[in-house]
Structures are given as C-alpha cells and as structure tokens.
Design an enzyme around this catalytic site. Sequence first.
Site, PDB file in Angstrom:
ATOM      1  N   GLU A 144       0.663  -1.223   0.078  1.00 22.67           N
ATOM      2  CA  GLU A 144       0.085  -0.041   0.220  1.00 22.67           C
ATOM      3  C   GLU A 144       0.964   1.467   0.081  1.00 22.67           C
ATOM      4  OE1 GLU A 144      -2.974  -0.561   3.158  1.00 22.67           O
ATOM      5  OE2 GLU A 144      -3.871  -1.894   1.791  1.00 22.67           O
ATOM      6  N   GLU A 170      -4.001  -8.706  -1.777  1.00 22.95           N
ATOM      7  CA  GLU A 170      -4.667  -8.586  -0.597  1.00 22.95           C
ATOM      8  C   GLU A 170      -6.134  -8.444  -0.490  1.00 22.95           C
ATOM      9  OE1 GLU A 170      -2.377  -6.465   2.722  1.00 22.95           O
ATOM     10  OE2 GLU A 170      -4.403  -5.855   3.533  1.00 22.95           O
TER      11      GLU A 170
END
Length: 485
Positions: free
Chosen positions: A233, A336
């Site tokens: 991220e 994810e």
Amino acid sequence: MKITPIATLLMISSFAFSQQKKVVESNSFLTKNKSIAVYTTADSTNLRLTKTDVLSFVPSKQPLEVEVSVFVAPDKTYQKFMGIGGAITDASAEVFAKLPKDKQNELMNAYYDKEKGIGYSLLRTTIHSSDFSTGSYTYIKEGDKDLTTFSIEHDRQYRIPMIKEAIKTAGGSLLLYASPWSPPAFMKNTNNMLKGGVLLPEFYQTWASYYVKFIKAYEKEGMPIWGLTIQNEPMATQVWESCIYSAEAERDFLKNFLGPTLKKEGLGDKKIVVWDHNRDLMGNRANTIFSDPEASKYAWGIGFHWYENWSGGSPMFENVRKVQEAFPSKNILFTEGCVEKFDAQKYQFWANGERYGTSMINDFNNGTVGWTDWNILLDQNGGPNHVGNFCFAPIHANTDTGDLIYTPSYYYIGHFSKFIRKDARRVSSSVSRSDLLSTSFLNVDGKVVTVVMNQTNKKVTYNLIIGAERSVVVIPAHAIQTLVY
C-alpha cells in the site's frame, strides 16, 4: 516421378495444414459422455462445498430471453492460472501456536490439502512487522546501515514453523512471496515505521540489500521465495507500518536499485510485483512503471487490493481489465483482501462470503492470474494487531476454547481454490442475467471448472450451454456453485 518445387511446396503445405487441423481437433472440448459434478454452498442451509448433483448434457436449442443461461466456450482461452492462497502473518502464526495439535492439523488440512480442504497454493508473508504483529520490529538493530546485524531469529518462534507446516501439508511446495510494510525507522524521513513517511534516497541501496538478505535467509531455512512486492500500500499513510512511494519513486527504486541488486546477487529470477495497493490508482502506477523500459524489464507484474471502496464508491473491477489491455505481457495478481472492522456477531454474515465471490469472479474475468487473501487465521478478537486494526479471516480460532470457526468466506474461496488447478486456462464464460455471476477455467487434465454465483433472494434455474449441448441446473438463493465436467 519427378517432383517439382511447386509440388513439394504443396505437399509440405498440405501436411502442415493437416497437422494444424489435428492440433485444433485434439484441443477441442467435447461434452459427449461427460457428466457434471455440482458442488454447492448456500445461505440458510447446511450446504458447504457439498456435492449436490450429478448432471448430464443433452442436445440444446436456441435459448430464449425468458430463460437464464450460462454460456461457456472452452476453446476460447485467456490467461494462465497461477493459484489461490492467503497470508501467514505474525498474527496468524501466534494464534496457530496457541491451538492444540489436533486443531493445528485441522487448520492445515482445511487450507492446504486438496482433498480434505480447499487446496491453497499461494502464500504471502511479511518482511518484518506489519499491523498484524504484536509489535513493531525489524531484522536489524536500529541504525545499522551496513546490515551486519541482520537476523530472522524473531520469525523462528512462530512464523517460520507455520510456513514450513503449510508447505509440508501442501505436498512440499507453495508459491511464497513477501511484502514489506515499512523500512526501518532510521531509513525514513520521519524516523518512524508508522504513519507513512518516505524512504530517504541515501538508503535506497541499503533497503534493496535488505530484501536480498531476507530472501537468502528464508531460502536457507528451506522456504523458497518466488517473488516479492516492493511495498504494501505505497499510497496509504496508515497508523501502522507504512511508507509512501509516488509512482515515479517506485519506478526509480525498482530500476536503479532493487532490480539491479537482485540480479547482481543471483536472484534475478525472483518475480517483482509493483503497486500492491487498490484498484483505483493501479492504472497510473502501471502506466508510469511499465512504460519505462528500464524499470519494466524488472517487473513481473502488478498487484492490487480491494479496499478502494473506503471512499463510499463501488469496487473498480474494470481498472483491472484496463491494465491488462494496456500491458498484456504483464501479470496481474490480487495480493490482499479481507473484511474489515471485526465483529464477533458477524462470523456467519453471508455478505462477507459474497464479497469474496463477487471479487474473485470479476478479477479473474478481467485477467487476474492469482488471488491471495489476507490473514489465514485470526483469534476471537480479530487479531492480534498492535494498533487495534481488527479484521475478519476466513477461519478464526477461539484461543480460550481451542475451537475453529469457519466463516462463509472460507467456503466461497474454496469454490475456486479446491477445483481450479495450477496452469489452468481461463475460458470464455458469460451469463444472460445479472442475477448470476460466472467464470470458467480449463484444467490441464481436460476438465472444465465453472463457478456460478447467485446473489439474489430466490433460487434460479439456469441452462449451462456448451456449443450445441446443455444441462439444466438449479442454484439456491444466495449461493455459489462449482460445476466440474
């Protein structure tokens, strides 16, 4: 008889055409004498990956608009399937260690055994700590820019034993990849592993060498590393371990440091995945990195998550397809996803499972080659998590009683992972009504796997149509089915 050059050419052409024709014919999928095994999971029933029917094909006729149909064309093939799996985090490993041995065995079989469980073949793990750890840590002493103190000793207590057990249960091999959440604090402009910040340019090489040490240390333990993502991220400033990379910063770190360093250290075969964040900005990241030849040569593909709906919008499935269309030589991997905001009253909340089914079908239909869930196991509080970011996992453990709690998400994932095998090819699959979602794969053994999901409150009768043959199937309300034929 004299053979002229023209005659020779005609003979060669005729032979080549006949050989080509044979190849096409041998690859054609035939429904003759094939039965259809139907497996079903449905809300408000006891059906959980249950074999509910064995059907046969009959001659088909033109389907009507008043009918619901799923059309599969096994000869129209797309991306090659890599696998499905989940992450073994520190949290998963710590919870696993608290279970009695029989429950540990049950969990391993539930995930990694193809017959007793759902046959996971991918495994993600973290490079030192993430939020799903009991605290922040790295593999070096703070300030050690030469990495002389590098050690994975921390992971030997819980995480490494669990990963090894997973590999053993899976038959001796799992495709294992790793992701960092943040470099050590001293390498960042904020001097803090938490709450974002950026990697300081003077530590680009040190950080690239850190990945090398991690890979070599894990492989020395008998855990081959298939690849890594550059940063988890990279556009999110989180209260936990996080680090920001602009598209240009990630591109330059890849092409000038990480890629060359892995190659120099004999690790050039490791697959590097860029982005590793939500679908919303993946087009920008792909354009920036893959359009740079020097950076692109080191990138196997792009990874993505499903949390872009934090803004209140819908999942942006079409962005996956747009990246695939723009860069067809690159691979797309779901790295994810989990259901956020843990609530023990919602263990069996059916919509959580349907979120998985909807995402997996759309992601595969848009070109994704593999799909990785987040934590494979969490406790009865949705942790441990050192900043209180408690979430759901497909399976939870009550560490007070030793019981395992299977959620709908586990079964929805299983409708894909248990039946679609490595190197399968996605094939054309479409539906005539928005009530249903569908995707199909052709396994290397010649069998087709079609997954059908019913999101409505009513049962649906539909035609499964392949060429001039069909079968009639009934799917319950709020259910998912896998058809194997």
